[in-house]
Design an enzyme around this catalytic site. Structure first.
Site, short mmCIF file in Angstrom:
data_model
loop_
_atom_site.label_atom_id
_atom_site.label_comp_id
_atom_site.label_asym_id
_atom_site.label_seq_id
_atom_site.Cartn_x
_atom_site.Cartn_y
_atom_site.Cartn_z
CG HIS A 34 -0.24 -0.24 2.51
ND1 HIS A 34 0.60 0.68 3.07
CD2 HIS A 34 -0.23 -1.30 3.36
CE1 HIS A 34 1.07 0.23 4.20
NE2 HIS A 34 0.60 -0.99 4.41
CG HIS A 37 4.33 -1.60 2.05
ND1 HIS A 37 3.03 -2.07 1.96
CD2 HIS A 37 4.89 -2.25 3.09
CE1 HIS A 37 2.82 -2.96 2.90
NE2 HIS A 37 3.92 -3.09 3.61
#
Ligand code: PAF
Length: 283
Positions: A34, A37
Site C-alpha cells: 500500500h 510501503h
C-alpha cells in the site's frame, strides 16, 4: 526490475553491486503493498543507487492462532506497484529458502520486547528480528527503511542493528494515512464497510490525546482512560492495549516528562490494528 527467488542469487547480486561501489537501500515487506510501503520505497530510491525490496510473509512472527494462512497476498499487484515506484529488485523467497530443514537459529532482543506487541504476541519480535537479521545478511543493504506505524518494531530493529554491530543505517518514516486518518495497513483489507468508522477511532483518539497534551495534561493514566473510553464507544472495537511508554525503553510511564509514545492495538471486527502518537514532536 529483477525478481530474485534464491538466497544464493540475492547474495551474489548484492555482492556484485557492492564490488562496483553501489549503495543499496532495502525495504523489507510482507507484500500486499500500500502507499505506506511505497513511501518507504520512494525514500529508499533517494538514499541509494539500487533499491531492493523483499516480499515474504514470515511464518515465525505469527502465533499459532494468528492470521498467517489468511494474510492477504497479491504478488502480481505488488510487482506492478514496485515497478511503478522504481524498485530494482524484488527478493521473493519461498519458505524452503528462508527456513530450510534443520533450521535452529533465532535472534532475540530482550527487555524492549517485553511490553506492547511483545506482550500480546509472544512470538512476534523473535520472528521479526530473526527474519530481518537473515534478510540483512542476504540483501547486504547500506540503508534500510521502516515505517513508524510499527513504532516498537522500529525501536527493536534499531537496537538489534546497534547491538549486533550490523553496518546498516536504519531510517524511520512517518505513518502514511488514508485521507480520513486511518493508518495504512495491509490488514485494513479485512475491514468490513461498517467497521471502517470504528477503525477511525484509533487515529481520532490519538488526535484527542495530542489535544489533551497540548492543553497541559501530563498524567499518563488520565490520557489513557480518555483514549480507552473514546475507542470503546465505537461498535466492534476491542482494545488489546493502549499504553504510554518511554520511546527508548518501551516501559510504561506515569507522567509525560521525557519523550513518550501512546501506542494502540485494537481489534476492529477481525483485524487487529495498531497506531501511535509520539508526544512533543511534530509528525
Ligand atoms: O513490518 C513488516 O511488514 C514485517 O514485520 C517485516 C519487517 C517485513 C518482517 O517480516
Amino acid at each position: 526490475m529483477k525478481i530474485i527467488k534464491t538466497v544464493r542469487d540475492m547474495q551474489d547480486f548484492s555482492e556484485s553491486l557492492r564490488l562496483r561501489g553501489k549503495r543499496i537501500a532495502f525495504v523489507p515487506t510482507m507484500g500486499y503493498l500500500h502507499n505506506g510501503h511505497l513511501e518507504l520505497m520512494k525514500e529508499g530510491k533517494k538514499l541509494a543507487d539500487c533499491l531492493i525490496t523483499s516480499i515474504y510473509v514470515n511464518p515465525t512472527q505469527f502465533g499459532p492462532d494468528e492470521d498467517l494462512d489468511k494474510y492477504p497476498r497479491d504478488f502480481e499487484g505488488d510487482e506492478r506497484l514496485s515497478r511503478n515506484v522504481g524498485v530494482d529488485v524484488i527478493f521473493y523467497p519461498a519458505n524452503s529458502q528462508m527456513y530450510p530443514e534443520n533450521y535452529h537459529t533465532y535472534v532475540t532482543v530482550e527487555n524492549i520486547t517485553d511490553n506492547l506487541c511483545g506482550l500480546s504476541r509472544p512470538c512476534f519480535f523473535r520472528g521479526v528480528t530473526t527474519i530481518c537479521a537473515k534478510l540483512f545478511n542476504i540483501v547486504k543493504p547500506h540503508v534500510t527503511i521502516f515505517g513508524r506505524k510499527d513504532f516498537q518494531q522500529l525501536v527493536v530493529i534499531k537496537r538489534m542493528v546497534t547491538d549486533l554491530n550490523m553496518d546498516i543505517e536504519v531510517v524511520g518514516m512517518p505513518t502514511v494515512r488514508e485521507p480520513d486518518g486511518l493508518a495504512m495497513s495491509s490488514r485494513n483489507a479485512y475491514l468490513k464497510e461498517d467497521e471502517r468508522e470504528s477503525a477511525l477511532s484509533l487515529s481520532r483518539s490519538l488526535k484527542y490525546a495530542a489535544e489533551l497534551y497540548e492543553r497541559g495534561e501530563r498524567d499518563a493514566g488520565v490520557i489513557i482512560k480518555e483514549v480507552k473510553d473514546f475507542i470503546e464507544k465505537h461498535p466492534g472495537t476491542r482494545i488489546d492495549y493502549a499504553k504510554i511508554c518511554d520511546v527508548e525503553t518501551m516501559k510504561d510511564v506515569e507522567r509525560l516528562d521525557g519523550r513518550s509514545v501512546l501506542a494502540l492495538a485494537v481489534w476492529v471486527g477481525t483485524p487487529r490494528l495498531i497506531d501511535n502518537y509520539v508526544f512533543g514532536e511534530n509528525k
